[in-house]
Write a protein that holds these residues in place. Structure first.
Motif, PDB file in Angstrom:
ATOM      1  N   VAL A  38     -17.421  28.724  68.601  1.00  0.00           N
ATOM      2  CA  VAL A  38     -18.451  27.726  68.882  1.00  0.00           C
ATOM      3  C   VAL A  38     -18.070  26.979  70.146  1.00  0.00           C
ATOM      4  O   VAL A  38     -16.936  26.515  70.277  1.00  0.00           O
ATOM      5  CB  VAL A  38     -18.596  26.728  67.702  1.00  0.00           C
ATOM      6  N   GLU A  39     -19.002  26.883  71.066  1.00  0.00           N
ATOM      7  CA  GLU A  39     -18.813  26.113  72.304  1.00  0.00           C
ATOM      8  C   GLU A  39     -19.946  25.102  72.418  1.00  0.00           C
ATOM      9  O   GLU A  39     -21.090  25.409  72.075  1.00  0.00           O
ATOM     10  CB  GLU A  39     -18.825  27.036  73.535  1.00  0.00           C
ATOM     11  N   THR A  40     -19.615  23.917  72.890  1.00  0.00           N
ATOM     12  CA  THR A  40     -20.581  22.830  73.026  1.00  0.00           C
ATOM     13  C   THR A  40     -20.512  22.264  74.434  1.00  0.00           C
ATOM     14  O   THR A  40     -19.427  22.143  75.001  1.00  0.00           O
ATOM     15  CB  THR A  40     -20.262  21.705  72.014  1.00  0.00           C
ATOM     16  N   ARG A  41     -21.674  21.924  74.973  1.00  0.00           N
ATOM     17  CA  ARG A  41     -21.713  21.297  76.301  1.00  0.00           C
ATOM     18  C   ARG A  41     -22.889  20.333  76.349  1.00  0.00           C
ATOM     19  O   ARG A  41     -23.998  20.686  75.930  1.00  0.00           O
ATOM     20  CB  ARG A  41     -21.859  22.362  77.379  1.00  0.00           C
ATOM     21  N   VAL A  42     -22.645  19.145  76.858  1.00  0.00           N
ATOM     22  CA  VAL A  42     -23.728  18.200  77.115  1.00  0.00           C
ATOM     23  C   VAL A  42     -24.151  18.425  78.559  1.00  0.00           C
ATOM     24  O   VAL A  42     -23.340  18.298  79.481  1.00  0.00           O
ATOM     25  CB  VAL A  42     -23.301  16.742  76.865  1.00  0.00           C
ATOM     26  N   MET A  43     -25.407  18.812  78.732  1.00  0.00           N
ATOM     27  CA  MET A  43     -25.919  19.187  80.051  1.00  0.00           C
ATOM     28  C   MET A  43     -26.719  18.055  80.674  1.00  0.00           C
ATOM     29  O   MET A  43     -27.474  17.372  79.989  1.00  0.00           O
ATOM     30  CB  MET A  43     -26.791  20.439  79.934  1.00  0.00           C
ATOM     31  N   ASP A  44     -26.557  17.914  81.959  1.00  0.00           N
ATOM     32  CA  ASP A  44     -27.274  16.901  82.709  1.00  0.00           C
ATOM     33  C   ASP A  44     -28.640  17.462  83.122  1.00  0.00           C
ATOM     34  O   ASP A  44     -28.940  17.637  84.295  1.00  0.00           O
ATOM     35  CB  ASP A  44     -26.452  16.490  83.933  1.00  0.00           C
ATOM     36  N   ALA A  45     -29.431  17.772  82.098  1.00  0.00           N
ATOM     37  CA  ALA A  45     -30.771  18.333  82.302  1.00  0.00           C
ATOM     38  C   ALA A  45     -31.576  18.089  81.032  1.00  0.00           C
ATOM     39  O   ALA A  45     -31.014  18.055  79.935  1.00  0.00           O
ATOM     40  CB  ALA A  45     -30.687  19.833  82.585  1.00  0.00           C
ATOM     41  N   PRO A  46     -32.899  17.913  81.145  1.00  0.00           N
ATOM     42  CA  PRO A  46     -33.732  17.703  79.957  1.00  0.00           C
ATOM     43  C   PRO A  46     -33.822  18.956  79.100  1.00  0.00           C
ATOM     44  O   PRO A  46     -33.680  20.081  79.586  1.00  0.00           O
ATOM     45  CB  PRO A  46     -35.101  17.321  80.537  1.00  0.00           C
ATOM     46  N   ARG A  47     -34.076  18.752  77.819  1.00  0.00           N
ATOM     47  CA  ARG A  47     -34.104  19.860  76.866  1.00  0.00           C
ATOM     48  C   ARG A  47     -35.111  20.943  77.245  1.00  0.00           C
ATOM     49  O   ARG A  47     -34.813  22.128  77.123  1.00  0.00           O
ATOM     50  CB  ARG A  47     -34.373  19.342  75.451  1.00  0.00           C
ATOM     51  N   ASP A  48     -36.305  20.575  77.705  1.00  0.00           N
ATOM     52  CA  ASP A  48     -37.292  21.602  78.035  1.00  0.00           C
ATOM     53  C   ASP A  48     -36.816  22.486  79.190  1.00  0.00           C
ATOM     54  O   ASP A  48     -37.053  23.698  79.188  1.00  0.00           O
ATOM     55  CB  ASP A  48     -38.673  21.001  78.316  1.00  0.00           C
ATOM     56  N   ALA A  49     -36.116  21.918  80.168  1.00  0.00           N
ATOM     57  CA  ALA A  49     -35.589  22.713  81.286  1.00  0.00           C
ATOM     58  C   ALA A  49     -34.482  23.645  80.803  1.00  0.00           C
ATOM     59  O   ALA A  49     -34.413  24.811  81.204  1.00  0.00           O
ATOM     60  CB  ALA A  49     -35.064  21.804  82.394  1.00  0.00           C
ATOM     61  N   VAL A  50     -33.622  23.159  79.919  1.00  0.00           N
ATOM     62  CA  VAL A  50     -32.549  23.991  79.363  1.00  0.00           C
ATOM     63  C   VAL A  50     -33.152  25.120  78.537  1.00  0.00           C
ATOM     64  O   VAL A  50     -32.743  26.282  78.656  1.00  0.00           O
ATOM     65  CB  VAL A  50     -31.569  23.143  78.520  1.00  0.00           C
ATOM     66  N   TRP A  51     -34.158  24.799  77.727  1.00  0.00           N
ATOM     67  CA  TRP A  51     -34.802  25.821  76.893  1.00  0.00           C
ATOM     68  C   TRP A  51     -35.413  26.932  77.758  1.00  0.00           C
ATOM     69  O   TRP A  51     -35.288  28.104  77.444  1.00  0.00           O
ATOM     70  CB  TRP A  51     -35.868  25.180  76.001  1.00  0.00           C
ATOM     71  N   ARG A  52     -36.064  26.544  78.861  1.00  0.00           N
ATOM     72  CA  ARG A  52     -36.658  27.551  79.754  1.00  0.00           C
ATOM     73  C   ARG A  52     -35.597  28.518  80.281  1.00  0.00           C
ATOM     74  O   ARG A  52     -35.823  29.723  80.351  1.00  0.00           O
ATOM     75  CB  ARG A  52     -37.389  26.884  80.921  1.00  0.00           C
ATOM     76  N   VAL A  53     -34.427  28.001  80.631  1.00  0.00           N
ATOM     77  CA  VAL A  53     -33.361  28.870  81.151  1.00  0.00           C
ATOM     78  C   VAL A  53     -32.792  29.741  80.041  1.00  0.00           C
ATOM     79  O   VAL A  53     -32.596  30.950  80.224  1.00  0.00           O
ATOM     80  CB  VAL A  53     -32.247  28.036  81.823  1.00  0.00           C
ATOM     81  N   VAL A  54     -32.514  29.155  78.872  1.00  0.00           N
ATOM     82  CA  VAL A  54     -31.946  29.918  77.751  1.00  0.00           C
ATOM     83  C   VAL A  54     -32.850  31.074  77.364  1.00  0.00           C
ATOM     84  O   VAL A  54     -32.376  32.167  77.031  1.00  0.00           O
ATOM     85  CB  VAL A  54     -31.683  28.994  76.534  1.00  0.00           C
ATOM     86  N   THR A  55     -34.159  30.873  77.408  1.00  0.00           N
ATOM     87  CA  THR A  55     -35.101  31.890  76.938  1.00  0.00           C
ATOM     88  C   THR A  55     -35.673  32.767  78.051  1.00  0.00           C
ATOM     89  O   THR A  55     -36.535  33.598  77.791  1.00  0.00           O
ATOM     90  CB  THR A  55     -36.253  31.228  76.153  1.00  0.00           C
ATOM     91  N   ASP A  56     -35.198  32.616  79.273  1.00  0.00           N
ATOM     92  CA  ASP A  56     -35.677  33.434  80.393  1.00  0.00           C
ATOM     93  C   ASP A  56     -34.798  34.675  80.532  1.00  0.00           C
ATOM     94  O   ASP A  56     -33.943  34.772  81.413  1.00  0.00           O
ATOM     95  CB  ASP A  56     -35.667  32.620  81.689  1.00  0.00           C
ATOM     96  N   THR A  57     -35.006  35.644  79.645  1.00  0.00           N
ATOM     97  CA  THR A  57     -34.160  36.840  79.645  1.00  0.00           C
ATOM     98  C   THR A  57     -34.331  37.671  80.915  1.00  0.00           C
ATOM     99  O   THR A  57     -33.367  38.266  81.392  1.00  0.00           O
ATOM    100  CB  THR A  57     -34.452  37.722  78.415  1.00  0.00           C
ATOM    101  N   THR A  58     -35.523  37.721  81.490  1.00  0.00           N
ATOM    102  CA  THR A  58     -35.733  38.570  82.666  1.00  0.00           C
ATOM    103  C   THR A  58     -34.914  38.111  83.871  1.00  0.00           C
ATOM    104  O   THR A  58     -34.568  38.930  84.714  1.00  0.00           O
ATOM    105  CB  THR A  58     -37.227  38.649  83.048  1.00  0.00           C
ATOM    106  N   ASN A  59     -34.600  36.831  83.970  1.00  0.00           N
ATOM    107  CA  ASN A  59     -33.818  36.326  85.101  1.00  0.00           C
ATOM    108  C   ASN A  59     -32.363  36.041  84.750  1.00  0.00           C
ATOM    109  O   ASN A  59     -31.635  35.469  85.557  1.00  0.00           O
ATOM    110  CB  ASN A  59     -34.476  35.065  85.678  1.00  0.00           C
ATOM    111  N   ALA A  60     -31.917  36.446  83.574  1.00  0.00           N
ATOM    112  CA  ALA A  60     -30.546  36.143  83.147  1.00  0.00           C
ATOM    113  C   ALA A  60     -29.491  36.691  84.102  1.00  0.00           C
ATOM    114  O   ALA A  60     -28.468  36.049  84.342  1.00  0.00           O
ATOM    115  CB  ALA A  60     -30.304  36.672  81.734  1.00  0.00           C
TER     116      ALA A  60
END
Length: 195
Positions: A38-60
């Motif tokens: 398990v790894e945890t990180r507090v990101m300096d970005a809003p949740r919706d922006a993080v979600w877009r990156v996590v779920t953007d498989t085509t640009n991974a």
């Protein structure tokens, strides 16, 4: 299992058989042991922006330094049933695995599974808004699906010694790359996405 710590890596061993008194008896074969990193990180970005990156498989492959190539096999949008082949560089070697989205709670969590050499690998991303920031917890585990020497070797290789260190380091690197892309700060691999 313990709850995730606020920050940093955590590895948890669980054993399927335990005496009523709570003590371990005898040697427990590696096929009876499950390992979760398990790894945890507090990101300096809003949740919706993080979600877009996590779920953007085509640009991974452009965002995550550890990913060399993505080939979408089935589906077009991030939802249950989306499948892709992901090629990563692990311990100096390229390895490809077929991944599938098996659960999605939009903006909150997703579970991805891959099967290889008798082991089911599960990756879970959990996102929690903390004001303008986002806490991301990623769980990675391998569960044997058959009793075989190759399965035990796969688990030992992945979670034992250098494999555990490399897996944790890879997850931390992925989280850092996700933060860079979500925060809109270009890096060597993700600058093309920022335009």
């Amino acid at each position: 299992m313990r709850a995730p710590s606020a920050e940093g890596p955590r590895a948890v061993w669980t054993r399927r058989s335990r005496s009523l008194a709570g003590t371990w008896h005898g040697a427990i074969p590696s096929s009876m042991v499950q390992r979760e990193i398990v790894e945890t990180r507090v990101m300096d970005a809003p949740r919706d922006a993080v979600w877009r990156v996590v779920t953007d498989t085509t640009n991974a492959a452009q965002v995550l330094r550890g990913v060399e190539k993505i080939e979408v096999l089935e589906g077009e949008v991030y939802e249950v049933g989306l499948r892709w082949r992901e090629t990563r560089r692990i311990l100096g070697r390229s390895a490809s695995e077929e991944m599938e989205v098996v659960a999605v709670e939009p903006g909150v969590s997703t579970r991805i599974e891959a099967w290889s050499s008798g082991v089911r690998y599960t990756t879970i991303f959990e996102l929690q808004a903390i004001g303008p920031k986002t806490r991301v917890v990623v769980h990675f585990r391998g569960d044997p699906t058959e009793e075989a020497g190759a399965v035990q070797k796969s688990l030992v290789k992945l979670f034992g010694g250098i494999g555990a260190i490399a897996t944790s380091a890879g997850l931390r690197r992925d989280l850092g790359d996700i933060e860079v892309a979500a925060a809109g700060t270009p890096n060597e691999m993700g600058s093309a996405l920022q335009g």
